[in-house]
Design a protein around this motif. Structure first.
Motif, PDB file in Angstrom:
ATOM      1  N   ALA A 138       0.828  -1.207   0.000  1.00  0.00           N
ATOM      2  CA  ALA A 138       0.000   0.000   0.000  1.00  0.00           C
ATOM      3  C   ALA A 138       0.862   1.257   0.000  1.00  0.00           C
ATOM      4  CB  ALA A 138      -0.914  -0.004   1.215  1.00  0.00           C
ATOM      5  N   ALA A 139       0.509   2.183  -0.895  1.00  0.00           N
ATOM      6  CA  ALA A 139       1.224   3.461  -0.952  1.00  0.00           C
ATOM      7  C   ALA A 139       0.235   4.537  -1.369  1.00  0.00           C
ATOM      8  CB  ALA A 139       2.371   3.400  -1.940  1.00  0.00           C
ATOM      9  N   TYR A 140       0.321   5.731  -0.777  1.00  0.00           N
ATOM     10  CA  TYR A 140      -0.587   6.800  -1.130  1.00  0.00           C
ATOM     11  C   TYR A 140      -0.088   7.635  -2.289  1.00  0.00           C
ATOM     12  CZ  TYR A 140      -2.918   5.744   3.269  1.00  0.00           C
ATOM     13  OH  TYR A 140      -3.583   5.121   4.282  1.00  0.00           O
ATOM     14  N   SER A 141       1.226   7.662  -2.484  1.00  0.00           N
ATOM     15  CA  SER A 141       1.803   8.442  -3.567  1.00  0.00           C
ATOM     16  C   SER A 141       2.800   7.580  -4.322  1.00  0.00           C
ATOM     17  CB  SER A 141       2.527   9.679  -3.028  1.00  0.00           C
ATOM     18  OG  SER A 141       1.640  10.526  -2.350  1.00  0.00           O
ATOM     19  N   VAL A 198      -0.896  10.990  -6.649  1.00  0.00           N
ATOM     20  CA  VAL A 198      -1.336  10.616  -5.307  1.00  0.00           C
ATOM     21  C   VAL A 198      -2.655   9.862  -5.386  1.00  0.00           C
ATOM     22  CG1 VAL A 198      -0.141  12.577  -4.282  1.00  0.00           C
ATOM     23  CG2 VAL A 198      -2.571  12.779  -4.897  1.00  0.00           C
ATOM     24  N   SER A 199      -2.956   9.104  -4.335  1.00  0.00           N
ATOM     25  CA  SER A 199      -4.209   8.368  -4.276  1.00  0.00           C
ATOM     26  C   SER A 199      -5.364   9.346  -4.430  1.00  0.00           C
ATOM     27  CB  SER A 199      -4.312   7.639  -2.944  1.00  0.00           C
ATOM     28  OG  SER A 199      -5.495   6.916  -2.854  1.00  0.00           O
ATOM     29  N   GLY A 200      -6.261   9.099  -5.346  1.00  0.00           N
ATOM     30  CA  GLY A 200      -7.333  10.036  -5.665  1.00  0.00           C
ATOM     31  C   GLY A 200      -7.150  10.640  -7.030  1.00  0.00           C
ATOM     32  N   ASN A 253      -5.321   0.471 -11.272  1.00  0.00           N
ATOM     33  CA  ASN A 253      -5.445  -0.144  -9.953  1.00  0.00           C
ATOM     34  C   ASN A 253      -5.741  -1.647 -10.047  1.00  0.00           C
ATOM     35  OD1 ASN A 253      -4.980   2.216  -8.454  1.00  0.00           O
ATOM     36  ND2 ASN A 253      -7.103   2.864  -8.753  1.00  0.00           N
ATOM     37  N   LYS A 260       5.594   6.429  -1.481  1.00  0.00           N
ATOM     38  CA  LYS A 260       5.614   6.894  -0.098  1.00  0.00           C
ATOM     39  C   LYS A 260       4.207   6.831   0.461  1.00  0.00           C
ATOM     40  CE  LYS A 260       5.250  11.893  -1.118  1.00  0.00           C
ATOM     41  NZ  LYS A 260       4.098  12.273  -0.258  1.00  0.00           N
ATOM     42  N   THR A 261       4.088   6.874   1.768  1.00  0.00           N
ATOM     43  CA  THR A 261       2.779   6.766   2.402  1.00  0.00           C
ATOM     44  C   THR A 261       2.132   8.112   2.638  1.00  0.00           C
ATOM     45  OG1 THR A 261       3.907   6.640   4.537  1.00  0.00           O
ATOM     46  CG2 THR A 261       3.267   4.561   3.489  1.00  0.00           C
ATOM     47  N   GLY A 262       2.821   9.214   2.407  1.00  0.00           N
ATOM     48  CA  GLY A 262       2.237  10.533   2.594  1.00  0.00           C
ATOM     49  C   GLY A 262       1.368  10.948   1.429  1.00  0.00           C
ATOM     50  N   TRP A 263       0.491  11.948   1.648  1.00  0.00           N
ATOM     51  CA  TRP A 263      -0.470  12.397   0.639  1.00  0.00           C
ATOM     52  C   TRP A 263       0.045  13.531  -0.234  1.00  0.00           C
ATOM     53  CZ3 TRP A 263      -5.041   9.925  -0.147  1.00  0.00           C
ATOM     54  CH2 TRP A 263      -5.481   9.080   0.864  1.00  0.00           C
TER      55      TRP A 263
END
Length: 120
Positions: free
Chosen positions: A27-30, A49-51, A70, A95-98
């Protein structure tokens, strides 16, 4: 833990196109693409980024497109109108940040890289 495996690099003439792929597990947000030419610092090329929000380096705007499938857990970089100065090793990063950062130090996970050479 995130694992990233790039593919799709190669040699192309100026003005040509290539598509890079990055298989993503975990899992990664970016997710982003970076590149590094010999003797130069690693440079952020594009981030998603996710979204779906994206950001591009000025040097590739209008020529490169970052996208994600996805269902296939794959990140892509469509590169058009390639120039000799696009020659570099290209890396997928996560990375996990948004925040849509293009700074290498913000990314926790890296692939092994795939070489892109643009030459006549």
């Amino acid at each position: 833990q995130v694992r990233l495996v790039e593919s799709g690099g190669g040699s192309v003439q100026p003005g040509g196109s290539l598509v890079l792929s990055c298989a993503v597990s975990g899992a990664a947000y970016s997710l982003a693409w970076f590149r590094q030419a010999p003797g130069r610092e690693r440079e952020g090329v594009a981030v998603r980024v996710s979204g779906g929000s994206t950001r591009y380096a000025d040097s590739v705007k209008g020529r490169f497109t970052i996208s994600q499938d996805n269902a296939k857990n794959t990140l892509y970089l469509q590169m058009n109108s390639l120039k000799p100065e696009d020659t570099a090793m290209y890396y997928c990063a996560a990375k996990t940040g948004w925040l849509p950062s293009l700074h290498a130090t913000d990314f926790n996970y890296w692939g092994q890289g795939t070489q892109v050479t643009v030459s006549s």
